[in-house]
Write a protein that holds these residues in place. Sequence first.
Motif, PDB file in Angstrom:
ATOM      1  N   SER A 305       0.735  -1.218  -0.162  1.00 56.57           N
ATOM      2  CA  SER A 305       0.504  -0.029  -0.116  1.00 56.57           C
ATOM      3  C   SER A 305       0.759   0.537   0.152  1.00 56.57           C
ATOM      4  CB  SER A 305      -1.002  -0.066   1.120  1.00 56.57           C
ATOM      5  OG  SER A 305      -1.540   1.231   1.139  1.00 56.57           O
ATOM      6  N   LEU A 306       1.876   1.208   0.693  1.00 53.21           N
ATOM      7  CA  LEU A 306       2.470   2.405   0.730  1.00 53.21           C
ATOM      8  C   LEU A 306       3.658   2.806  -0.439  1.00 53.21           C
ATOM      9  CD1 LEU A 306       4.463   2.143   4.368  1.00 53.21           C
ATOM     10  CD2 LEU A 306       3.083   4.256   3.319  1.00 53.21           C
ATOM     11  N   PHE A 307       4.140   1.870  -1.330  1.00 49.71           N
ATOM     12  CA  PHE A 307       4.845   1.553  -2.475  1.00 49.71           C
ATOM     13  C   PHE A 307       3.537   2.376  -3.173  1.00 49.71           C
ATOM     14  CE2 PHE A 307       7.947  -0.659  -1.201  1.00 49.71           C
ATOM     15  CZ  PHE A 307       9.515  -0.797  -2.895  1.00 49.71           C
ATOM     16  N   ASN A 308       1.589   1.998  -3.560  1.00 49.29           N
ATOM     17  CA  ASN A 308       1.395   2.612  -4.110  1.00 49.29           C
ATOM     18  C   ASN A 308       1.401   4.076  -3.701  1.00 49.29           C
ATOM     19  OD1 ASN A 308       0.629   0.667  -6.464  1.00 49.29           O
ATOM     20  ND2 ASN A 308       0.297  -0.745  -4.446  1.00 49.29           N
ATOM     21  N   GLN A 309       0.796   4.816  -2.775  1.00 54.57           N
ATOM     22  CA  GLN A 309       0.663   5.708  -2.048  1.00 54.57           C
ATOM     23  C   GLN A 309       1.541   6.562  -2.989  1.00 54.57           C
ATOM     24  OE1 GLN A 309      -0.437   5.187   1.994  1.00 54.57           O
ATOM     25  NE2 GLN A 309       0.090   7.969   2.308  1.00 54.57           N
ATOM     26  N   LEU A 310       3.102   6.424  -2.173  1.00 53.60           N
ATOM     27  CA  LEU A 310       4.313   7.312  -2.528  1.00 53.60           C
ATOM     28  C   LEU A 310       4.570   7.339  -4.238  1.00 53.60           C
ATOM     29  CD1 LEU A 310       6.413   6.587   0.037  1.00 53.60           C
ATOM     30  CD2 LEU A 310       5.087   8.620   0.031  1.00 53.60           C
ATOM     31  N   SER A 311       4.354   5.973  -4.845  1.00 55.13           N
ATOM     32  CA  SER A 311       4.738   6.164  -6.495  1.00 55.13           C
ATOM     33  C   SER A 311       3.833   7.100  -6.767  1.00 55.13           C
ATOM     34  CB  SER A 311       4.733   4.567  -6.758  1.00 55.13           C
ATOM     35  OG  SER A 311       3.142   4.154  -6.921  1.00 55.13           O
ATOM     36  N   ARG A 312       2.233   7.059  -6.313  1.00 55.28           N
ATOM     37  CA  ARG A 312       1.495   8.011  -7.345  1.00 55.28           C
ATOM     38  C   ARG A 312       1.988   9.777  -6.804  1.00 55.28           C
ATOM     39  NH1 ARG A 312      -2.612   3.901  -5.343  1.00 55.28           N
ATOM     40  NH2 ARG A 312      -3.174   5.164  -3.381  1.00 55.28           N
ATOM     41  N   LYS A 313       1.923   9.797  -5.912  1.00 58.10           N
ATOM     42  CA  LYS A 313       2.112  11.216  -4.817  1.00 58.10           C
ATOM     43  C   LYS A 313       3.814  11.525  -5.782  1.00 58.10           C
ATOM     44  CE  LYS A 313       2.471  12.037  -0.779  1.00 58.10           C
ATOM     45  NZ  LYS A 313       2.127  12.291   0.699  1.00 58.10           N
ATOM     46  N   HIS A 314       4.583  10.685  -6.157  1.00 58.08           N
ATOM     47  CA  HIS A 314       5.790  11.381  -7.330  1.00 58.08           C
ATOM     48  C   HIS A 314       5.568  10.663  -7.992  1.00 58.08           C
ATOM     49  CE1 HIS A 314       8.008  12.152  -3.214  1.00 58.08           C
ATOM     50  NE2 HIS A 314       7.745  10.969  -2.645  1.00 58.08           N
ATOM     51  N   ARG A 315       4.684  10.204  -8.858  1.00 61.48           N
ATOM     52  CA  ARG A 315       4.142  10.192 -10.273  1.00 61.48           C
ATOM     53  C   ARG A 315       5.772   9.320 -10.942  1.00 61.48           C
ATOM     54  NH1 ARG A 315       2.159  16.346 -11.356  1.00 61.48           N
ATOM     55  NH2 ARG A 315       0.370  16.168 -10.552  1.00 61.48           N
ATOM     56  N   VAL A 316       5.766   8.264 -10.693  1.00 61.44           N
ATOM     57  CA  VAL A 316       6.428   7.379 -10.672  1.00 61.44           C
ATOM     58  C   VAL A 316       5.915   5.580 -11.114  1.00 61.44           C
ATOM     59  CG1 VAL A 316       8.470   8.955 -10.646  1.00 61.44           C
ATOM     60  CG2 VAL A 316       8.210   7.518  -8.424  1.00 61.44           C
ATOM     61  N   ALA A 317       6.729   5.143 -11.594  1.00 57.60           N
ATOM     62  CA  ALA A 317       5.591   3.627 -11.670  1.00 57.60           C
ATOM     63  C   ALA A 317       7.411   3.063 -10.337  1.00 57.60           C
ATOM     64  CB  ALA A 317       6.541   2.973 -12.391  1.00 57.60           C
ATOM     65  N   PRO A 318       6.047   2.517  -8.998  1.00 60.70           N
ATOM     66  CA  PRO A 318       6.568   1.682  -8.044  1.00 60.70           C
ATOM     67  C   PRO A 318       7.577   1.364  -7.912  1.00 60.70           C
ATOM     68  CG  PRO A 318       4.015   1.580  -8.738  1.00 60.70           C
ATOM     69  CD  PRO A 318       4.968   1.868  -9.644  1.00 60.70           C
ATOM     70  N   GLU A 319       7.838   0.847  -8.631  1.00 59.58           N
ATOM     71  CA  GLU A 319       9.719   0.269  -9.081  1.00 59.58           C
ATOM     72  C   GLU A 319      10.644   1.027  -9.495  1.00 59.58           C
ATOM     73  OE1 GLU A 319       7.952  -0.449 -12.953  1.00 59.58           O
ATOM     74  OE2 GLU A 319       6.923  -0.409 -11.429  1.00 59.58           O
ATOM     75  N   ASN A 320      10.321   2.468  -9.994  1.00 61.18           N
ATOM     76  CA  ASN A 320      11.263   3.251  -9.626  1.00 61.18           C
ATOM     77  C   ASN A 320      11.374   4.329  -8.226  1.00 61.18           C
ATOM     78  OD1 ASN A 320      11.752   2.644 -12.434  1.00 61.18           O
ATOM     79  ND2 ASN A 320      10.297   4.399 -13.527  1.00 61.18           N
ATOM     80  N   LEU A 321      10.263   3.710  -7.687  1.00 58.15           N
ATOM     81  CA  LEU A 321      10.620   4.518  -6.176  1.00 58.15           C
ATOM     82  C   LEU A 321      11.901   4.746  -5.398  1.00 58.15           C
ATOM     83  CD1 LEU A 321       8.170   5.940  -4.608  1.00 58.15           C
ATOM     84  CD2 LEU A 321       7.777   3.880  -2.942  1.00 58.15           C
ATOM     85  N   HIS A 322      13.043   4.085  -5.826  1.00 60.06           N
ATOM     86  CA  HIS A 322      14.106   4.097  -4.883  1.00 60.06           C
ATOM     87  C   HIS A 322      14.969   4.611  -5.826  1.00 60.06           C
ATOM     88  CE1 HIS A 322      14.736   1.408  -8.655  1.00 60.06           C
ATOM     89  NE2 HIS A 322      16.004   1.587  -8.288  1.00 60.06           N
ATOM     90  N   GLN A 323      14.889   4.889  -7.003  1.00 67.16           N
ATOM     91  CA  GLN A 323      15.478   5.847  -7.505  1.00 67.16           C
ATOM     92  C   GLN A 323      14.980   7.236  -7.357  1.00 67.16           C
ATOM     93  OE1 GLN A 323      14.308   6.231 -11.886  1.00 67.16           O
ATOM     94  NE2 GLN A 323      16.020   3.961 -11.962  1.00 67.16           N
ATOM     95  N   VAL A 324      13.934   8.177  -6.942  1.00 62.50           N
ATOM     96  CA  VAL A 324      13.475   9.674  -6.318  1.00 62.50           C
ATOM     97  C   VAL A 324      14.174   9.725  -4.890  1.00 62.50           C
ATOM     98  CG1 VAL A 324      11.590  10.461  -5.738  1.00 62.50           C
ATOM     99  CG2 VAL A 324      11.291   9.457  -7.403  1.00 62.50           C
ATOM    100  N   TRP A 325      13.550   8.324  -4.333  1.00 60.61           N
ATOM    101  CA  TRP A 325      14.298   8.599  -2.452  1.00 60.61           C
ATOM    102  C   TRP A 325      16.261   8.850  -2.765  1.00 60.61           C
ATOM    103  CZ3 TRP A 325      16.321   3.858   0.546  1.00 60.61           C
ATOM    104  CH2 TRP A 325      16.609   3.909   1.976  1.00 60.61           C
TER     105      TRP A 325
END
Length: 553
Positions: A305-325
Amino acid sequence: MIEWLHIRDFAIADQIELSLYPGFTTITGETGSGKSLMVDALSILLGARSDDSWIRHGADEAEIQAEIHVPKGHAAGDWLQQRSLGDGAQCILRRLIRREKPSRGFINGRAVNAGDLREFGNLLVDIHGQHEHHSLMQRQSHQLLLDEAADNQAILDRLNLACDQLNAASRAIEEFEQKQQQTQERMDLLSFQLQELDGLQPTASEWTDLEVHHNRLQHMQDLIAGATGVLTGITDGEHSIVGELESHINTLSNLSQIDPALKETISMLREAEINLTECAPALRSIVESCDVPADEIDRIEHRFSLFNQLSRKHRVAPENLHQVWQSLQDERQTLINPDEQSARLQELLSAAEKEYDALADQLTQRRDKQAADLSSEVTALMNTLGMTGGVFSVDLSPYDDGRRSRSGREQVQYVVSTNPGQPPQPLQKVASGGELSRISLAIQVALAGKTPVSTLIFDEVDIGVGGAVAAAVGEKLRTLGETRQVLCITHLAQVASAGEQHLQVTKSTGDDVSVSIRQLNHTDRVEEIARMSGGEQVTTESLAHAERLLGAA
């Protein structure tokens, strides 16, 4: 060098086709015969503006073609290769002028625009004629000619790179300073964004595994029910497949005493029994693995749920969330140490300025030397071309604002005084059409062998001169023809006789006026030069004079 020219339905020309050669070629004809038509056609072929007024009356389109030889190693060859327009020594240019339609240009059969024709043509051909078409009227050409003469291209390339690096460092400092004004606001936002991501700590591969586990949990009951049902049907039930199969095998074993052919069937059934029996442990393992602790289920559901929530907030695919971080962490680290970043950028700027200034100093020194040489050489040539007492000078003046441009720290301008006692002024303001052509001729002679242009075309460079000056003009053009292809329209016998080749332009009279151009042999040349010397009535004296002029050339 232009080797072949074809003109069709252009102005008053029906069909003109001629070969051109190295050296000095003169073009003559009676007044009004259309001597400038070839120059006009070449100008349009090389990218000048055109319209349908150039199309011959009664025709739908005009066509101009030329075959140009590109010297080995010339910049024009590199230009063609970079644009995939050819790589050989020969190049065909073509331009069509159409009624009520845009003109079309071609290089080696590939469609190009007028700007491409002009850019390519400027590398090989220079046309010297009317003020509005003359390259010397464009101040930027002053610097280009000077740098070509001084062989400054290598240092200019390095200067351009240094200038780009200097500008990039300046922009980086400017952007850094602008960012610093918003640092606190940005830090607050970064802290908030990182607080959430720090809690999640996404890794590069986690989402893929998480997605698989979550999908399995979503269908856990179906998985347990299906696997258990199959297991019961195969081995664990009262009427399991394995039990039934064993009974059938026993029956056939008894019957095989009667018919031995059943043994092969029994063997296949026993193999099936073994395979089914071996399925049971795998199915039990799957059922047992579905016994996931409640806290693990909660953990997977929460992270999914957190992956989906934060990926929507940062407008990226969930698999790219680590790059945003990682990116946000890097930015925060930069903002935390502004002094270190500022010092690093200032070091880059200082190094770029030092490199630029060193190269610019070298360029200025080379330009100063070449400017002095060119000034004295052109001044001397002007005095042999009917401008006695004239002075030519190449002025170098630093930019008022001290800018560091890609072309150096100074402007280049040609100034001239065409009469004794007059102060030098910018060339564009004081030279008449004829003077400008002769000054250009003097510059070209002074730079012969130093510039890459292989074809020079002069239209009426001898306006307003005669006698010894005309002979000097012819001599200089012939000298220039030793290293270049030179085409010159002239009305003076002294200039025409200096040519190595001679083209005559004639205009037919009658209902359908048309221009033709032909190569003259020696006899024809004598008659044409005699006409130019003595008027329409060619006399024995004018023929003898023409022979003397040709003999002296």
